[in-house]
Design a protein around this motif. Sequence first.
Motif, mmCIF file in Angstrom:
data_model
loop_
_atom_site.group_PDB
_atom_site.id
_atom_site.type_symbol
_atom_site.label_atom_id
_atom_site.label_comp_id
_atom_site.label_asym_id
_atom_site.label_seq_id
_atom_site.Cartn_x
_atom_site.Cartn_y
_atom_site.Cartn_z
ATOM 1 N N THR A 15 39.039 -51.732 47.729
ATOM 2 C CA THR A 15 38.967 -51.820 49.186
ATOM 3 C C THR A 15 38.663 -50.446 49.762
ATOM 4 O O THR A 15 39.328 -49.467 49.420
ATOM 5 C CB THR A 15 40.295 -52.333 49.769
ATOM 6 O OG1 THR A 15 40.562 -53.638 49.252
ATOM 7 C CG2 THR A 15 40.229 -52.400 51.294
ATOM 8 N N SER A 37 38.284 -48.186 53.299
ATOM 9 C CA SER A 37 38.673 -48.137 54.712
ATOM 10 C C SER A 37 37.956 -46.988 55.403
ATOM 11 O O SER A 37 37.799 -45.901 54.834
ATOM 12 C CB SER A 37 40.190 -47.929 54.845
ATOM 13 O OG SER A 37 40.889 -49.045 54.367
ATOM 14 N N VAL A 40 38.415 -44.380 58.064
ATOM 15 C CA VAL A 40 39.600 -43.752 58.650
ATOM 16 C C VAL A 40 39.176 -42.675 59.650
ATOM 17 O O VAL A 40 38.288 -41.867 59.372
ATOM 18 C CB VAL A 40 40.480 -43.131 57.549
ATOM 19 C CG1 VAL A 40 41.705 -42.461 58.157
ATOM 20 C CG2 VAL A 40 40.896 -44.194 56.541
ATOM 21 N N GLU A 66 41.118 -47.340 49.116
ATOM 22 C CA GLU A 66 42.546 -47.538 49.379
ATOM 23 C C GLU A 66 43.396 -47.340 48.134
ATOM 24 O O GLU A 66 44.586 -47.042 48.223
ATOM 25 C CB GLU A 66 42.792 -48.923 49.976
ATOM 26 C CG GLU A 66 42.474 -49.038 51.453
ATOM 27 C CD GLU A 66 43.409 -48.208 52.326
ATOM 28 O OE1 GLU A 66 44.456 -47.766 51.845
ATOM 29 O OE2 GLU A 66 43.062 -47.988 53.509
ATOM 30 N N VAL A 107 43.017 -46.764 60.661
ATOM 31 C CA VAL A 107 41.874 -47.447 60.050
ATOM 32 C C VAL A 107 41.178 -48.293 61.114
ATOM 33 O O VAL A 107 41.830 -49.056 61.826
ATOM 34 C CB VAL A 107 42.332 -48.343 58.877
ATOM 35 C CG1 VAL A 107 41.170 -49.176 58.347
ATOM 36 C CG2 VAL A 107 42.944 -47.495 57.767
ATOM 37 N N TRP A 141 38.137 -49.974 60.191
ATOM 38 C CA TRP A 141 37.308 -50.981 59.502
ATOM 39 C C TRP A 141 37.624 -50.951 58.022
ATOM 40 O O TRP A 141 37.886 -49.893 57.448
ATOM 41 C CB TRP A 141 35.824 -50.671 59.731
ATOM 42 C CG TRP A 141 34.860 -51.555 59.010
ATOM 43 C CD1 TRP A 141 34.548 -52.851 59.308
ATOM 44 C CD2 TRP A 141 34.060 -51.202 57.863
ATOM 45 N NE1 TRP A 141 33.599 -53.332 58.431
ATOM 46 C CE2 TRP A 141 33.276 -52.335 57.544
ATOM 47 C CE3 TRP A 141 33.912 -50.033 57.108
ATOM 48 C CZ2 TRP A 141 32.373 -52.342 56.483
ATOM 49 C CZ3 TRP A 141 33.017 -50.034 56.050
ATOM 50 C CH2 TRP A 141 32.265 -51.185 55.742
ATOM 51 N N THR A 142 37.655 -52.118 57.396
ATOM 52 C CA THR A 142 37.858 -52.204 55.944
ATOM 53 C C THR A 142 36.852 -53.177 55.346
ATOM 54 O O THR A 142 36.386 -54.104 56.012
ATOM 55 C CB THR A 142 39.280 -52.684 55.580
ATOM 56 O OG1 THR A 142 39.490 -53.988 56.128
ATOM 57 C CG2 THR A 142 40.331 -51.726 56.093
#
Length: 484
Positions: A111, A113, A115, A183, A202, A204-205
């Motif tokens: 995953t 992210s 940030v 992550e 965060v 967007w992931t």
Amino acid sequence: MKKKLGFMTDHRFIIGVQIVLSIILMISIIFVKVLPMRYLIVIGSFLAVLALLVYLVAKPGPIVSRKVQKRPLAGKIISIVISIFLIIGCIFIQSGKAAYNKVTSEYDYVTYSLVVRKNSKYKKMDDLLKKTVGYNPNGTKINEALNRLSKKVSNYGVSELYGVEAIVDALYDKKVDAILINEGSRDLVTDYKKSFDKDTRVIWTTKFKSYNKIKEEKTLDVLKDPFCVYISGIDSRGSVQEVSRSDVNILMTINVPEHKVLLTSIPRDAYVTLADASQKDKLTHSGLTGTQNTVKTVENFLDVDISYYARVNFESLVEVVDALGGVDVYSDKDLSVWNGQPIKEGWNHMNGQMALAFSRERHAYTTGDRHRAQNQQAVLQAIIRKMASPAIITHYTDILKSIEGTFVTDMPMNEMARIANDQLNTNASWSFQSSMVAGNGLMMKGGYYMPDTRLYYLIPDENSVEQNKQYIKKMLKGEEFTVE
């Protein structure tokens, strides 16, 4: 209508349903491939005899008394009750099979992210239009993550940054407006910058599936050929399939024909060459780019071929031990490590929480992590011994359900079933030996992920590494040896 439905109350129909359900149950048991033939014969014979006896009771006879009239009705009721239990048995087996399938996987998940600083003005993706995003170009699936990001932000700049320190410092020093991080490395980031989680947010992931099957084709026969399984114990925030650091690293060398197991522990801080980077760092950091990388790193380090891997979250240890009804583990000293309840020197019957606390304890020992690794091996041995007993049959679905989501392996279901079948057939007792790679602790800079930060590393002792290599080779060759 009564005539149309009358057949449903006929004893032949009711017993027929029981027989069909008996056959379905037997087929389900056979397809699971866990029980040996002798068990199948006993179960099949029992169901056949049971159906015959119920048929004889339910079959109407000449009505000569009220008691004789009640007998067929009683037989029908008994058959219906048996059919209900057969349905429950089918559901029991199928649910176990479904759980079995869920613990086998050839994929990791990574995953990413996006940030930003918490006090920045960036709240949504559009706010990053024509802004700069920092990222590590060596990250797993990083190019795919950038492609997805481009679909969210049509125009943005990028800055290639190598190492945790560089990417975090760039965000804090405002050299970039946002950073794209894996992550799985968040714990590493917070080790470097303690306040990172509260200083950032965060916006967007995105998540990816990463193929991690370690061997495309295996020619070994698990019932004839000794083989190695790498066991990775993690304590991650997310799924057990999420790429992350490995806190427990055990190579399990198994000789099924001779019912022998060698457990070789490698310290998480061992300073080894990472397979994908060709540079040295802690073994635990190899997991940040996936299971394949850790397995290859261990293979290179110990000069061994690993056939399968298993990843387990610490939480699953609690569930498995409780599902087994507890395990018996030997402690070489008195401890007060769980809820104020002491673990006594000698044998202790431990529930899941006690076994977990025992596996984690290191402060009570002068050798710290080394003794903790020995305790972890002791708990693993206790679990294997319990699972190797015939009692495992009654805990079959409980165990599989308990580890769902917290345990994953690339060993196919049919191979695990073959080993279980062989164990139930032979009921053999297993012998265990344990070894550990030794070394000397050192605070220093120079690790691949955090080259400019002084961290604790364990420098492996070359003699210890060579000795452990020889133990593994002897186990694979079926030679006799004793761990010194």
